[in-house]
Design a protein around this motif. Structure first.
Motif, PDB file in Angstrom:
ATOM      1  N   ALA A  84       0.844  -1.202   0.000  1.00 48.77           N
ATOM      2  CA  ALA A  84       0.000   0.000   0.000  1.00 48.77           C
ATOM      3  C   ALA A  84       0.872   1.242   0.000  1.00 48.77           C
ATOM      4  CB  ALA A  84      -0.909  -0.011   1.233  1.00 48.77           C
ATOM      5  N   ARG A  87       2.159   1.730  -3.497  1.00 53.95           N
ATOM      6  CA  ARG A  87       1.076   2.153  -4.370  1.00 53.95           C
ATOM      7  C   ARG A  87       0.761   3.644  -4.175  1.00 53.95           C
ATOM      8  NH1 ARG A  87      -2.572  -1.359  -2.517  1.00 53.95           N
ATOM      9  NH2 ARG A  87      -3.870   0.215  -1.532  1.00 53.95           N
ATOM     10  N   THR A  88       0.576   4.025  -2.888  1.00 52.75           N
ATOM     11  CA  THR A  88       0.220   5.430  -2.627  1.00 52.75           C
ATOM     12  C   THR A  88       1.389   6.369  -2.897  1.00 52.75           C
ATOM     13  OG1 THR A  88       0.712   4.981  -0.312  1.00 52.75           O
ATOM     14  CG2 THR A  88      -1.603   5.005  -0.939  1.00 52.75           C
ATOM     15  N   ASP A  91       1.265   6.845  -6.818  1.00 54.85           N
ATOM     16  CA  ASP A  91       0.223   7.753  -7.336  1.00 54.85           C
ATOM     17  C   ASP A  91       0.291   9.142  -6.691  1.00 54.85           C
ATOM     18  OD1 ASP A  91      -1.033   7.633  -4.895  1.00 54.85           O
ATOM     19  OD2 ASP A  91      -2.569   6.196  -5.497  1.00 54.85           O
ATOM     20  N   SER A  93      -0.421  10.173  -3.798  1.00 48.92           N
ATOM     21  CA  SER A  93      -1.402  10.580  -2.787  1.00 48.92           C
ATOM     22  C   SER A  93      -0.785  10.603  -1.390  1.00 48.92           C
ATOM     23  CB  SER A  93      -2.615   9.654  -2.817  1.00 48.92           C
ATOM     24  OG  SER A  93      -2.227   8.331  -2.507  1.00 48.92           O
ATOM     25  N   LEU A  94       0.132   9.691  -1.124  1.00 46.66           N
ATOM     26  CA  LEU A  94       0.733   9.641   0.213  1.00 46.66           C
ATOM     27  C   LEU A  94       1.500  10.931   0.493  1.00 46.66           C
ATOM     28  CD1 LEU A  94       1.303   7.945   2.775  1.00 46.66           C
ATOM     29  CD2 LEU A  94       3.402   7.185   1.682  1.00 46.66           C
ATOM     30  N   ASN A  97      -0.754  14.013   0.746  1.00 41.67           N
ATOM     31  CA  ASN A  97      -1.515  14.039   1.997  1.00 41.67           C
ATOM     32  C   ASN A  97      -0.635  14.361   3.191  1.00 41.67           C
ATOM     33  OD1 ASN A  97      -4.180  13.610   1.187  1.00 41.67           O
ATOM     34  ND2 ASN A  97      -3.795  11.428   0.879  1.00 41.67           N
ATOM     35  N   MET A 247      -7.174  10.428   4.381  1.00 44.81           N
ATOM     36  CA  MET A 247      -6.735   9.239   3.634  1.00 44.81           C
ATOM     37  C   MET A 247      -7.165   7.961   4.360  1.00 44.81           C
ATOM     38  SD  MET A 247      -2.828   8.332   2.486  1.00 44.81           S
ATOM     39  CE  MET A 247      -2.346   7.396   3.914  1.00 44.81           C
ATOM     40  N   ALA A 251     -10.078   5.315   3.240  1.00 43.88           N
ATOM     41  CA  ALA A 251      -9.701   3.910   3.056  1.00 43.88           C
ATOM     42  C   ALA A 251     -10.640   2.999   3.827  1.00 43.88           C
ATOM     43  CB  ALA A 251      -8.257   3.695   3.514  1.00 43.88           C
ATOM     44  N   VAL A 259      -4.212   0.595   3.986  1.00 39.37           N
ATOM     45  CA  VAL A 259      -3.989   2.045   3.916  1.00 39.37           C
ATOM     46  C   VAL A 259      -4.218   2.689   5.289  1.00 39.37           C
ATOM     47  CG1 VAL A 259      -4.706   4.191   2.812  1.00 39.37           C
ATOM     48  CG2 VAL A 259      -4.582   2.080   1.482  1.00 39.37           C
TER      49      VAL A 259
END
Lengths: 300, 278
Positions: A84, A87-88, A91, A93-94, A97, A247, A251, A259
């Motif tokens: 996870a 992945r984040t 993209d 997003s992690l 955020n 986030m 999730a 997540v």
């Protein structure tokens, strides 16, 4: 629990896992490679030691998950959390955020900390201010600031201001209290000396009073940092469209427990980072203090 | 052995033999260091201190009762007395830390009202600022060119090479030397010593006596030394007054040649006379 503290024979012969005191007796002639490894371990040891427990927990956790003892619906395996994370991270997003949350945290800290510090200084140095403000502040301090979230949402909606406002209120009080206490407990003798030796108010404050209060103010800052993250999590969980709290909340809607756990870990690491920064600040600014000076000597 | 290092050990005549041996060591230092003529440094001067009918009371309790005292410029005065006899109060009045209830205190002909810049005070505890390095402590007021004057002052007290260190590394005696250097930086006309040697061990105390005496002879400022150590008073002062219950019980000139040997019969007699008045 209690039995482990009884100095029975068994407890006395117990050696903690990292303890290598009797290893050389078993292998009297370690090779040069092993010796070098051990020396490196000895040097790194103190730095690694605090991480042993978290690492052990992760290993145990992964084992339990892999053996199917732990359902991924309850708690995802560390490997899933790592995926996870990847992945984040990819993209974006992690990172975005975390940046959003950090920004909120720091703005809230600056505003609330500034107010707490200013009130602490004013009330500790000037009696009339203390008389006028301290009782009110003590009352407000004892209101759990998260209790006013409904009001805050009414006032500010779910915009940035709401979160920053809550963080600011949360951090203001520990900094206020510790600044006040720190300034009040500066050695009166030193202040008297400084006056006799002709220091005017501004140098007296910056050269004697503020540095004397600094150890206490930094304790306040460390408390405040804890409260800062706590407040932000709650605020972002309840009302937000970005940030780590959002986030994890989002999730949960999709049952992405990995997540959620990732978000929790991010908070833990950010909290630890903030604390480490404060410690570094302590080491720097309190170099005059025998306790910190000796710590630094020992670390060398 | 323990008693030798106990503060005020010298106040008890029974320990005089020990004091003598220690004093002889110090005497050599004094002789070696006092080759310069008195007031060798130009531009330095003492200021006269005058108390006229000074009364100080805390609430109903009088601490000083109508005190009249004239201290000529450059005199080394020792004020001896029991605790609570008003010694420290007298000092705080001269420093301008507290106002007199009645009467006037004047320094250099000017009435004291508030802190007096030409008066410097050495406290019983050195009161170095722990978070300022030693040089910064000496130049705490940061006047123009303070680093140079602070360095000179540190050199004068024999700690020239310690300026960059933190105060906590110093011993008690060294801290008092730094405090003395800090007082010297501003070229005081009056130096008030509030039992600054009381907490030091006997040998360090004798060293500090020699240092204080040397600097006083070089600079010629007025000194008021508060102490309950009669031996110290006789060894250092031109004049000893005994404060008892807020009044001057004895005002005694000490006309012994310097450098002094307190083992002399004359010193012994003065010692007895002061102790009788305390």
């Amino acid at each position: 629990m209690a039995e482990s503290f009884v100095p029975s024979e068994g407890a006395l012969s117990f050696q903690p896992p990292g303890f290598s005191g009797d290893v050389p007796r078993e292998k009297p002639e370690p090779g040069p490679l092993l010796r070098g490894f051990r020396a490196a371990l000895g040097r790194l040891g103190p730095a690694l030691l605090p991480w042993t427990l978290p690492l052990a927990v992760i290993v145990l956790w992964q084992t339990a998950a892999s053996l199917g003892l732990l359902s991924s619906r309850v708690l995802p395996a560390p490997s899933d959390v790592s995926l996870a994370f990847w992945r984040t991270l990819q993209d974006g997003s992690l990172v975005s955020n975390i940046l959003v949350s950090t920004r909120r945290a720091l703005i809230g800290l600056a505003i609330g900390g500034g107010i707490g510090f200013a009130l602490g200084v004013a009330n500790a140095m000037w009696r009339p201010a203390e008389t006028a403000l301290d009782s009110t502040l003590q009352m407000l301090r004892n209101v759990p600031h998260l209790a006013i979230i409904p009001l805050v949402i009414l006032w500010f909606g779910i915009d940035e201001e709401a979160k920053i406002f809550l963080v600011a209120i949360g951090v203001a009080f520990p900094i206020y209290l510790n600044t006040f206490h720190g300034i009040r407990t500066v050695d009166r003798g030193l202040i008297e000396m400084a006056r006799v030796y002709g220091l005017s108010p501004a140098p007296l404050f910056f050269r004697v009073i503020l540095p004397g209060a600094l150890p206490s103010i930094l304790v306040g800052l460390r408390y405040a940092l804890g409260i800062m993250w706590l407040t932000l999590i709650v605020a972002e969980t309840i009302s937000s469209t970005s940030g780590i709290g959002y986030m994890t909340m989002n999730a949960r809607e999709f049952l992405q427990t990995d997540v959620v756990v990732l978000g929790v870990i991010a908070y833990a690491l950010l909290g630890k980072l903030a604390d480490s920064l404060t410690r570094a600040l302590e080491q720097r600014t309190l170099a005059w203090h025998p306790a910190y000076a000796s710590n630094r000597e020992a670390a060398r | 052995m323990m008693e030798v290092f106990a503060p005020n050990a010298a106040a008890f005549p029974a320990q005089e033999t020990v004091q003598e041996t220690a004093q002889e060591t110090a005497q050599e230092t004094v002789q070696g260091e006092t080759r310069k003529p008195a007031s060798a440094i130009r531009g330095w001067h003492g200021a006269a201190v005058r108390l006229d009918g000074v009364v100080k009371a805390f609430g109903e309790r009088p601490v000083l009762r109508r005190l009249d005292l004239d201290i000529p410029a450059g005199q080394f005065l020792a004020v001896v007395g029991r605790s609570g006899g008003g010694k420290s109060t007298l000092m705080r009045l001269v420093a301008g830390l507290e106002p007199a209830t009645a009467g006037t205190v004047s320094v250099g002909g000017e009435k004291v009202s508030g802190l007096v810049p030409q008066v410097r005070l050495l406290f019983q505890d050195a009161r170095l600022v722990p978070w300022q390095r030693i040089l910064q402590n000496v130049g705490i007021a940061r006047g123009p060119g303070w680093q140079e004057t602070a360095r000179t002052a540190l050199h004068d007290v024999g700690l020239a090479d310690r300026g960059h260190e933190w105060p906590f590394v110093l011993s008690g005696g060294q801290k008092q030397r730094v405090a003395l250097a800090r007082a010297l930086v501003s070229h005081p006309a009056v130096l008030l010593l509030d039992e600054p040697f009381g907490a030091l061990d006997a040998l360090t105390r004798i060293e500090m006596h020699a240092l204080t005496e040397r600097i006083w002879r070089e600079r010629g400022f007025t000194v008021i030394l508060i102490t309950h150590d009669v031996t110290e008073a006789v060894a250092l002062a031109d004049r000893v007054i005994v404060l008892r219950e807020g009044e001057i019980a004895l005002d005694l000139p000490i006309d012994l040649p310097r450098p002094r040997r307190e083992s002399s019969a004359a010193a012994g007699a003065l010692h007895e006379q002061i102790l009788a008045a305390v």
